[in-house]
Design a protein around this motif. Sequence first.
Motif, PDB file in Angstrom:
ATOM      1  N   UNK A   1       0.835  -1.195   0.000  1.00 43.59           N
ATOM      2  CA  UNK A   1       0.000   0.000   0.000  1.00 43.59           C
ATOM      3  C   UNK A   1       0.872   1.249   0.000  1.00 43.59           C
ATOM      4  N   UNK A   2       0.414   2.255  -0.717  1.00 43.91           N
ATOM      5  CA  UNK A   2       1.173   3.500  -0.847  1.00 43.91           C
ATOM      6  C   UNK A   2       0.239   4.689  -0.627  1.00 43.91           C
ATOM      7  N   UNK A   3       0.834   5.828  -0.278  1.00 43.42           N
ATOM      8  CA  UNK A   3       0.052   7.018   0.039  1.00 43.42           C
ATOM      9  C   UNK A   3       0.120   8.014  -1.113  1.00 43.42           C
ATOM     10  N   UNK A   4      -1.024   8.522  -1.513  1.00 43.51           N
ATOM     11  CA  UNK A   4      -1.144   9.579  -2.511  1.00 43.51           C
ATOM     12  C   UNK A   4      -1.912  10.737  -1.883  1.00 43.51           C
ATOM     13  N   UNK A   5      -1.834  11.886  -2.494  1.00 46.20           N
ATOM     14  CA  UNK A   5      -2.646  13.011  -2.043  1.00 46.20           C
ATOM     15  C   UNK A   5      -3.393  13.587  -3.238  1.00 46.20           C
ATOM     16  N   UNK A   6      -4.462  14.337  -2.957  1.00 50.13           N
ATOM     17  CA  UNK A   6      -5.215  14.956  -4.045  1.00 50.13           C
ATOM     18  C   UNK A   6      -5.906  16.205  -3.535  1.00 50.13           C
TER      19      UNK A   6
END
Length: 530
Positions: free
Chosen positions: A71-76
Amino acid sequence: MSVTTNNFYGAKGRRKIYHISKVLDENVKKLKSDKIPKDFRPRIDGPSVGWKTFFRQQEAFSYARRKSSDLHVFSFESESLGSETGQRMFLVASYPVFWHYYRQLDQQKKTHYELIPEGSVCKLYFDLEFPKENNRNCDGSTMTDIFIKYVTRWMEEIFKVQCSKEHVLSLDASTEKKFSRHLIFQLKKTAFQDNIHAGNFVKFILQKLKVEINKLKKNLSDVLDFDETSFISKSDNSSDEQTVPCVNRLDSQRRSQEQDKNNHKASKVMDRFTEEELLSMVVRNKNNEETLFCDQGVYTKNRNFRLYQSRKFGKSNPLVISEDNLYIPPKDEVMSYEHLIFNDSLIANIEYSPALRILQFALVCQFSNRLSSGNVEAKTCGKAEDIVEGFTKSPYPEIDNFISSTLKTDSKAGRIRHWTYFSQGELIVYDIVGYRYCHNIEREHKSNNIMLLADLKRGVYYQKCHDPECKYLSYKSPDKSIPKEALPSFYFDESFDEFDEGVDDMDILNAALEMEKTIDDRINENMDKT
């Protein structure tokens, strides 16, 4: 007498009904245009299918670490968060699941960023930019080619890594007003230990470039109209050694030997370029000041880096493959070309194997004797146990309250988002949101946040910021006094002051001041956008 609808509701009522009807029609059109995404089909051997959003970055990272290693973290950025740029939400997903839903989004909804985790092995990457209005004679594509050549020469000289333009994924988000390019190096079975090490390497080679350009400007001062002081930073005036802080200095003899090796390697690289090529990498920023067109502010802890096909919130220029890109991803029978480009554009997407070579470029003052093997000697500035950080109250709530009181104006109020305490120098660094006034430009930054630093030893506080140009100038606002009643010393008997007089530990104080220069490595998020 019959009563019509118009007579019953009246003119005001008719206008209200018309407005409601119009809003409903617009919402219906919007809902019809929104596509329902196809669900991701889970596989027995497939990735984690979870998809979860968070308001706080730390919660997203904690969830990703707790649930699964893929699992990886993204932002938006989203309309639901309001018009203020810099406020983002965070989502956690595996790379395949994220791409499955991301590719189905309408283009205007792609406002996403990769979060490069602290301490994560990563690719070498660059953010190149300059305003076109102040650089009408600059050819961005040609300059990019020269810059890639410059980087590859240093990679060969320091790490013995062979690479060329064909190994660089080039993404473009240029507009009529601004040249903007992202470069992501695709080095086979080679990566940097983390983006801090990558940033140290970048800052080193750009420091060498600045020194060489300053020499050329002196030689060509009668021909070229250069401002001699605008481009030379404080650290350039004394020597051309690497300007990264280091507490444990080498003795003078060894430093001299290492400097000779350092200069020799720089000469070998610079000799491969013409004067015109070196000078072409200098541009004028929006304030018409000379600088390099590579942004050095994108190598910080938990960095947000814009994703392929995404645009900044409210903008219309997505990050796409540049016209002069030569990188071609290896063919895959399952993945589409766009999917392959997306995977290769991710900075922290590194395939681990026993053959993976990790490049290091630690915080040092000079190259070490191990340089020939591609390593750099590590010299740290302070121990991990000397540093404490958090989001709520710091160990000194009186200081927190005072700092918070300085963030209020008639129209708005800022707040402390994160604090970091350096016990070695008795220094608290406050990361501020909602208040962006910078004393350097005498106004608020449009998107970059500021920091306030409280020096408990000296009883003062001052402002620094995340803006690349302010950081390039090493800007620090004038000191302002912290009220005595807010300082820890206020709670001690003044009779003890005589024991402290004249015995200030300058070594510790200098270490704290040096530590300020690496403060971006310790704060939780640099909101400077790319």
